[in-house]
Design a protein around this motif. Structure first.
Motif, PDB file in Angstrom:
ATOM      1  N   PHE A  98       0.825  -1.210   0.000  1.00 44.63           N
ATOM      2  CA  PHE A  98       0.000   0.000   0.000  1.00 44.63           C
ATOM      3  C   PHE A  98       0.856   1.256   0.000  1.00 44.63           C
ATOM      4  O   PHE A  98       1.809   1.381   0.757  1.00 44.63           O
ATOM      5  N   GLU A  99       0.516   2.191  -0.858  1.00 45.71           N
ATOM      6  CA  GLU A  99       1.127   3.517  -0.871  1.00 45.71           C
ATOM      7  C   GLU A  99      -0.004   4.534  -0.982  1.00 45.71           C
ATOM      8  O   GLU A  99      -0.860   4.433  -1.852  1.00 45.71           O
ATOM      9  N   TYR A 100      -0.015   5.507  -0.096  1.00 46.18           N
ATOM     10  CA  TYR A 100      -1.087   6.498  -0.094  1.00 46.18           C
ATOM     11  C   TYR A 100      -0.982   7.434  -1.299  1.00 46.18           C
ATOM     12  O   TYR A 100       0.104   7.903  -1.646  1.00 46.18           O
ATOM     13  N   THR A 101      -2.121   7.699  -1.933  1.00 49.59           N
ATOM     14  CA  THR A 101      -2.221   8.714  -2.979  1.00 49.59           C
ATOM     15  C   THR A 101      -3.421   9.598  -2.665  1.00 49.59           C
ATOM     16  O   THR A 101      -4.309   9.221  -1.899  1.00 49.59           O
ATOM     17  N   ASP A 102      -3.463  10.776  -3.271  1.00 44.31           N
ATOM     18  CA  ASP A 102      -4.562  11.710  -3.001  1.00 44.31           C
ATOM     19  C   ASP A 102      -5.912  11.166  -3.458  1.00 44.31           C
ATOM     20  O   ASP A 102      -6.957  11.634  -3.014  1.00 44.31           O
ATOM     21  N   SER A 103      -5.902  10.192  -4.343  1.00 40.96           N
ATOM     22  CA  SER A 103      -7.160   9.622  -4.843  1.00 40.96           C
ATOM     23  C   SER A 103      -7.665   8.482  -3.958  1.00 40.96           C
ATOM     24  O   SER A 103      -8.710   7.896  -4.242  1.00 40.96           O
ATOM     25  N   PHE A 104      -6.933   8.176  -2.893  1.00 42.27           N
ATOM     26  CA  PHE A 104      -7.329   7.057  -2.028  1.00 42.27           C
ATOM     27  C   PHE A 104      -8.692   7.319  -1.410  1.00 42.27           C
ATOM     28  O   PHE A 104      -8.911   8.322  -0.739  1.00 42.27           O
ATOM     29  N   GLU A 105      -9.605   6.410  -1.634  1.00 41.15           N
ATOM     30  CA  GLU A 105     -10.965   6.505  -1.106  1.00 41.15           C
ATOM     31  C   GLU A 105     -11.479   5.084  -0.886  1.00 41.15           C
ATOM     32  O   GLU A 105     -11.937   4.421  -1.817  1.00 41.15           O
ATOM     33  N   PRO A 106     -11.419   4.568   0.342  1.00 46.27           N
ATOM     34  CA  PRO A 106     -11.830   3.181   0.579  1.00 46.27           C
ATOM     35  C   PRO A 106     -13.309   2.966   0.303  1.00 46.27           C
ATOM     36  O   PRO A 106     -14.137   3.842   0.558  1.00 46.27           O
ATOM     37  N   GLU A 107     -13.627   1.799  -0.247  1.00 45.53           N
ATOM     38  CA  GLU A 107     -15.011   1.464  -0.555  1.00 45.53           C
ATOM     39  C   GLU A 107     -15.730   0.952   0.685  1.00 45.53           C
ATOM     40  O   GLU A 107     -15.125   0.361   1.578  1.00 45.53           O
ATOM     41  N   ASP A 108     -17.045   1.180   0.731  1.00 46.22           N
ATOM     42  CA  ASP A 108     -17.845   0.664   1.839  1.00 46.22           C
ATOM     43  C   ASP A 108     -17.840  -0.865   1.826  1.00 46.22           C
ATOM     44  O   ASP A 108     -17.835  -1.493   0.765  1.00 46.22           O
ATOM     45  N   THR A 109     -17.842  -1.431   2.991  1.00 50.39           N
ATOM     46  CA  THR A 109     -17.841  -2.884   3.141  1.00 50.39           C
ATOM     47  C   THR A 109     -19.217  -3.455   2.851  1.00 50.39           C
ATOM     48  O   THR A 109     -20.231  -2.900   3.275  1.00 50.39           O
ATOM     49  N   ALA A 110     -19.269  -4.561   2.108  1.00 50.28           N
ATOM     50  CA  ALA A 110     -20.522  -5.304   1.919  1.00 50.28           C
ATOM     51  C   ALA A 110     -20.773  -6.076   3.222  1.00 50.28           C
ATOM     52  O   ALA A 110     -20.191  -7.144   3.437  1.00 50.28           O
ATOM     53  N   VAL A 111     -21.592  -5.534   4.085  1.00 48.85           N
ATOM     54  CA  VAL A 111     -21.703  -5.998   5.470  1.00 48.85           C
ATOM     55  C   VAL A 111     -22.098  -7.465   5.566  1.00 48.85           C
ATOM     56  O   VAL A 111     -21.453  -8.257   6.269  1.00 48.85           O
ATOM     57  N   GLU A 112     -23.136  -7.853   4.864  1.00 44.83           N
ATOM     58  CA  GLU A 112     -23.614  -9.228   4.965  1.00 44.83           C
ATOM     59  C   GLU A 112     -22.580 -10.211   4.427  1.00 44.83           C
ATOM     60  O   GLU A 112     -22.302 -11.250   5.047  1.00 44.83           O
ATOM     61  N   GLN A 147      -7.991  -5.605  10.134  1.00 41.92           N
ATOM     62  CA  GLN A 147      -8.366  -5.544   8.718  1.00 41.92           C
ATOM     63  C   GLN A 147      -9.492  -4.515   8.584  1.00 41.92           C
ATOM     64  O   GLN A 147     -10.603  -4.756   9.039  1.00 41.92           O
ATOM     65  N   PRO A 148      -9.224  -3.345   8.018  1.00 42.01           N
ATOM     66  CA  PRO A 148     -10.197  -2.237   8.058  1.00 42.01           C
ATOM     67  C   PRO A 148     -11.456  -2.494   7.246  1.00 42.01           C
ATOM     68  O   PRO A 148     -11.412  -3.004   6.133  1.00 42.01           O
ATOM     69  N   ARG A 149     -12.581  -2.156   7.876  1.00 36.52           N
ATOM     70  CA  ARG A 149     -13.886  -2.147   7.200  1.00 36.52           C
ATOM     71  C   ARG A 149     -14.393  -0.708   7.157  1.00 36.52           C
ATOM     72  O   ARG A 149     -13.923   0.150   7.899  1.00 36.52           O
ATOM     73  N   HIS A 150     -15.394  -0.464   6.317  1.00 39.65           N
ATOM     74  CA  HIS A 150     -15.881   0.898   6.142  1.00 39.65           C
ATOM     75  C   HIS A 150     -17.406   0.912   6.015  1.00 39.65           C
ATOM     76  O   HIS A 150     -17.982   0.082   5.316  1.00 39.65           O
ATOM     77  N   LEU A 151     -18.009   1.866   6.723  1.00 37.41           N
ATOM     78  CA  LEU A 151     -19.454   2.043   6.691  1.00 37.41           C
ATOM     79  C   LEU A 151     -19.769   3.474   6.263  1.00 37.41           C
ATOM     80  O   LEU A 151     -18.978   4.393   6.536  1.00 37.41           O
ATOM     81  N   PRO A 152     -20.928   3.698   5.633  1.00 39.52           N
ATOM     82  CA  PRO A 152     -21.295   5.063   5.241  1.00 39.52           C
ATOM     83  C   PRO A 152     -21.859   5.882   6.401  1.00 39.52           C
ATOM     84  O   PRO A 152     -22.194   7.047   6.237  1.00 39.52           O
ATOM     85  N   HIS A 153     -21.945   5.265   7.581  1.00 40.80           N
ATOM     86  CA  HIS A 153     -22.517   5.917   8.762  1.00 40.80           C
ATOM     87  C   HIS A 153     -21.761   5.414   9.996  1.00 40.80           C
ATOM     88  O   HIS A 153     -21.085   4.382   9.943  1.00 40.80           O
ATOM     89  N   PRO A 154     -21.857   6.095  11.135  1.00 45.16           N
ATOM     90  CA  PRO A 154     -21.188   5.614  12.347  1.00 45.16           C
ATOM     91  C   PRO A 154     -21.714   4.243  12.756  1.00 45.16           C
ATOM     92  O   PRO A 154     -22.913   3.959  12.672  1.00 45.16           O
ATOM     93  N   ALA A 155     -20.804   3.392  13.176  1.00 45.12           N
ATOM     94  CA  ALA A 155     -21.202   2.067  13.679  1.00 45.12           C
ATOM     95  C   ALA A 155     -21.904   2.221  15.023  1.00 45.12           C
ATOM     96  O   ALA A 155     -21.736   3.223  15.725  1.00 45.12           O
TER      97      ALA A 155
END
Length: 364
Positions: A98-112, A147-155
């Motif tokens: 992994f190398e950070y770039t300005d375009s880095f934008e993690p995708e939301d996790t498919a929760v189920e 292992q990072p997960r991502h949600l569109p709202h606070p957990a």
């Protein structure tokens, strides 16, 4: 959404099972399930050596090999009595390249899908009781929580609003609460000095203490992050310890972009700072202690507000390099890069990120 069973088999990693490789502590894996066959070793019809040769290992293929050692249906029935868990999925989301770039934008996790695949935590439900009621080995918990997960709202941690309100903190609450306290401590440092000391000297002495507090905070930031928040090896394999770890820092690695859990709740910071402020007042005169504490508090405010910006702002110049360093901590190697706003200490103490050779043989 997927639901968590009320009771489920303990989840191990293969490395957890491998540690149980002695005659008095013997685990094996068969068909993805973990078995404690310690009591059966001496009674094995083929001799204990056959089991001990595979202690801590997967015996699925060897048990099905008629040349090596054939087994009857009753042997498989007997094996079921010794099951103590299952082998968990070791999905890796962090990336050593992994190398950070300005375009880095993690995708939301498919929760189920995530829950079905990893059997860790169901992000559609409150998390704390899932962790408390879980049956994870420490190894499985640590592997998954980093292992990072991502949600569109606070957990949700607890569920009810009257509990949830204590777990979320907007970033602006940090300066709103702690800057007035900081300025008051500066004031006390100035006025509590001896009356025969002129104001010019008072300002100089308080300024020196303030700067010392700045330096001390950078070391505390690094030290607490490395030795308290990431005390992975020394973390007891017990659900109380695992739940406390999750509350203290694990949730931040698990959901690193949660906007309402990027700065310390005031109650947590109060608990963490109290022993250090008491120590300062024990060692130094009151005016000096207040000057040092005010400097540390001021840098703490900077730390937490900058930490929020590192996760949610486009930055330039030096601060962009600080963001890149911190994003590597989350998405490349969580066991390195502990200096969030003071990465110089990673260089001093040897926890900086190792640059991997590029295709041309040079470091990237």
């Amino acid at each position: 959404m997927g639901t968590t069973p009320r009771s489920r088999s303990k989840i191990y990693l293969a490395v957890d099972v491998a540690k149980h490789n002695k005659p008095n502590d013997c685990f094996v894996v068969y068909d993805g399930k973990v078995f404690d066959v310690t009591k059966f070793v001496v009674d094995h019809p083929g001799g204990d050596d056959l089991i001990l040769n595979y202690a801590g290992r997967d015996v699925t293929e060897i048990m099905a090999d008629p040349v090596e050692h054939s087994h009857s249906d009753s042997a498989y029935e007997l094996l079921r009595d010794f099951q103590v868990g299952v082998v968990g999925t070791e999905e890796t989301i962090t990336n050593p390249d992994f190398e950070y770039t300005d375009s880095f934008e993690p995708e939301d996790t498919a929760v189920e899908d995530d829950y079905k695949k990893n059997q860790f935590l169901d992000l559609s439900r409150p998390l704390i009781m899932q962790v408390w009621n879980s049956n994870f080995s420490k190894g499985f918990y640590l592997q998954q929580v980093h292992q990072p997960r991502h949600l569109p709202h606070p957990a949700r941690l607890f569920g009810p609003w009257y509990l949830e309100m204590f777990t979320v903190t907007p970033w602006y609450m940090v300066p709103l609460i702690w800057l007035p306290i900081t300025f008051y401590l500066v004031y006390r440092s100035l006025v509590d000095q001896s009356l025969d000391v002129g104001w010019s000297m008072r300002l100089t002495r308080t300024g020196i203490c303030f700067a010392l507090g700045n330096l001390i905070w950078t070391l505390l930031e690094y030290g607490m992050h490395r030795f308290l928040f990431h005390m992975d090896e020394k973390l007891p394999d017990h659900r109380i310890a695992i739940t406390l770890h999750f509350l203290l820092h694990g949730i931040h690695h698990y959901i690193p972009m949660d906007r309402l859990r990027l700065v310390m709740p005031p109650l947590l910071f109060t608990v963490l700072e109290t022993p250090f402020t008491q120590l300062a007042h024990t060692i130094f005169p009151g005016w000096m202690a207040n000057g040092i504490i005010s400097g540390a508090f001021f840098f703490y405010v900077g730390y937490d507000t900058i930490h929020y910006a590192l996760h949610h702002s486009r930055l330039t110049g030096y601060i962009r390099s600080v963001k890149s360093h911190h994003m590597q901590h989350h998405y490349k190697e969580p066991d390195m890069g502990f200096g969030v706003t003071s990465p110089i200490w990673d260089w001093v103490f040897g926890t900086q990120f190792v640059q991997r050779p590029s295709a041309g043989g040079k470091t990237a």
